[in-house]
Design a protein around this motif. Structure first.
Motif, short mmCIF file in Angstrom:
data_model
loop_
_atom_site.label_atom_id
_atom_site.label_comp_id
_atom_site.label_asym_id
_atom_site.label_seq_id
_atom_site.Cartn_x
_atom_site.Cartn_y
_atom_site.Cartn_z
N PHE A 1 -1.56 -2.27 -8.64
CA PHE A 1 -1.97 -0.87 -8.61
C PHE A 1 -1.78 -0.26 -7.22
O PHE A 1 -1.35 0.89 -7.09
CB PHE A 1 -3.43 -0.75 -9.06
CG PHE A 1 -3.64 -1.23 -10.47
CD1 PHE A 1 -3.14 -0.50 -11.55
CD2 PHE A 1 -4.32 -2.40 -10.74
CE1 PHE A 1 -3.32 -0.94 -12.85
CE2 PHE A 1 -4.50 -2.85 -12.03
CZ PHE A 1 -4.00 -2.12 -13.10
N ILE A 2 -2.10 -1.02 -6.17
CA ILE A 2 -1.87 -0.51 -4.82
C ILE A 2 -0.36 -0.33 -4.58
O ILE A 2 0.07 0.54 -3.82
CB ILE A 2 -2.48 -1.44 -3.76
CG1 ILE A 2 -3.98 -1.63 -4.02
CG2 ILE A 2 -2.29 -0.88 -2.36
CD1 ILE A 2 -4.65 -2.61 -3.07
N GLY A 3 0.44 -1.15 -5.25
CA GLY A 3 1.89 -1.02 -5.13
C GLY A 3 2.39 0.34 -5.57
O GLY A 3 3.42 0.83 -5.07
N ILE A 4 1.68 0.99 -6.49
CA ILE A 4 2.05 2.35 -6.90
C ILE A 4 1.92 3.30 -5.72
O ILE A 4 2.81 4.12 -5.44
CB ILE A 4 1.18 2.82 -8.08
CG1 ILE A 4 1.37 1.90 -9.28
CG2 ILE A 4 1.49 4.27 -8.44
CD1 ILE A 4 0.40 2.16 -10.42
N ALA A 5 0.82 3.18 -4.98
CA ALA A 5 0.62 4.00 -3.79
C ALA A 5 1.67 3.71 -2.73
O ALA A 5 2.16 4.61 -2.04
CB ALA A 5 -0.78 3.77 -3.22
N VAL A 6 2.02 2.43 -2.59
CA VAL A 6 3.03 2.03 -1.61
C VAL A 6 4.37 2.71 -1.92
O VAL A 6 5.04 3.25 -1.03
CB VAL A 6 3.18 0.49 -1.59
CG1 VAL A 6 4.42 0.09 -0.80
CG2 VAL A 6 1.94 -0.14 -0.98
N ALA A 7 4.76 2.68 -3.19
CA ALA A 7 6.03 3.30 -3.59
C ALA A 7 6.00 4.81 -3.40
O ALA A 7 6.99 5.42 -2.96
CB ALA A 7 6.35 2.95 -5.05
N LEU A 8 4.87 5.44 -3.73
CA LEU A 8 4.76 6.89 -3.56
C LEU A 8 4.85 7.28 -2.09
O LEU A 8 5.53 8.26 -1.74
CB LEU A 8 3.44 7.39 -4.15
CG LEU A 8 3.33 7.39 -5.68
CD1 LEU A 8 1.92 7.75 -6.11
CD2 LEU A 8 4.33 8.36 -6.29
#
Length: 343
Positions: free
Chosen positions: A271-278
């Protein structure tokens, strides 16, 4: 990326300012975050451990985004990759040492890819929305991996919910110069593999025909179809590769750190990876920086429970949420400006 950094800084400052309402000094909180993330070689190693996992999941989400897909299932994909590596390492301990880690990486990636293939097929052939399907499959993956650990490969020497240790030949012990540099920290050679993966994905997306087809399929599927691109095939391939990238967390945890599957080991890498990509605007090399920043925040917040009386480690989620909000605002402003020029 510059606009994302501006959004990151504004969001971080605002989030730290919220601690005033809890009677804390924002500068003191910032100092705790910095000291906890970089105060010693062990702290730095733990920060890099989180960074490594977030690079893999950030790349996973980014690749799916580029193909016009929203991969909320990186958490489930990394769990399936990790349990596959653990099962291989426990049930087949006599694989030759030079072959064992390579085979484990391939098996983990294959497991993540196959788990991602399910929502991809449902999306293309049944019209199911990938967000809903991948969210549900995260829960299924959590249940399946917990069952597999406790029923097939439980650790007989521990009461903790974890698997038995994998054979030592599967781990990077003899060649892991990262762990030797950072002592007992959980950082490992997986960091180098994550960096390599980011550069490979950048090259593929910018310099190959397949990367071009992924971009076009994500930007305008109708135009891509008219240009002779098989959008369904490209999206299925992209989703499977995204699952394989998320499964790279198995290298970080099972092969590089603990040598076993521990239920609940992931601090929501997916889920934190979504923020990383954004934050990185889906740029594979930008993900390296955004993953490092998010990893440092996650590690830094771990000491808030001990250093303050009113702020806990859960405050990191507030910081991440505010940062994502302001990064999204910056992205929206850029989009509006471009739209005005086009019109």
């Amino acid at each position: 990326m510059k606009k994302s950094l501006i959004g990151f800084i504004i969001g971080l400052v605002l989030a730290l300012s919220l601690t005033l309402f809890a009677g804390e000094n924002p500068l003191h909180i910032a100092w705790i975050l910095m000291k906890s993330a970089f105060g010693s070689s062990y702290d730095l190693g733990l920060t890099l451990y989180y960074t490594t996992g977030l690079i893999f999941t950030g790349l996973s989400v980014s690749l799916a985004f580029s193909a016009g897909l929203f991969n909320i299932g990186a958490e489930g994909q990394l769990l399936m990759g990790s349990i596959a590596a653990a099962l291989l390492g426990v049930l087949f301990p006599h694989v030759p040492g030079f072959l064992a880690p390579i085979l484990a990486v391939l098996v983990a990636g294959l497991a993540g890819a196959l788990w991602a293939l399910i929502p991809a097929l449902l999306k293309i052939y049944r019209g199911s929305h990938e967000v809903i399907v991948t969210m549900m499959m995260n829960f299924i993956a959590s249940g399946l991996t917990s069952w597999a650990v406790l029923q097939w490969i439980p650790n007989p020497d521990s009461q903790n919910p974890e698997s038995a240790k994998i054979a030592s030949s599967y781990m990077f012990q003899d060649i892991d110069f990262v762990k030797k540099l950072l002592g007992d920290s959980p950082a490992s050679l997986a960091l180098v593999l994550a960096l390599f993966g980011a550069f490979v994905l950048w090259f593929v997306m910018k310099r190959t025909r397949w990367g071009y087809e992924v971009h076009i399929s994500g930007l305008n599927p109708s135009a891509a179809e008219r240009a002779g691109i098989d959008v369904a095939k490209i999206q299925i391939q992209a989703f499977c590769w995204a699952g394989a990238l998320a499964a790279g967390v198995a290298v970080t945890e099972v092969l590089g750190n603990s040598g076993q599957f521990r239920i609940g080991f992931s601090p929501e890498f997916g889920f934190i990876g979504i923020a990383v990509a954004l934050m990185a605007r889906n740029h594979p090399l930008g993900i390296l920086l955004s993953a490092f920043l998010m990893g440092a925040l996650h590690k830094g917040a771990s000491d808030l429970d001990f250093e303050t009386t009113t702020i806990t480690r859960d405050f990191s989620k507030i910081i991440q949420g505010v940062i994502i909000l302001f990064v999204a605002v910056q992205s929206y402003r850029i989009f509006k400006k471009r739209g005005s020029r086009v019109s």
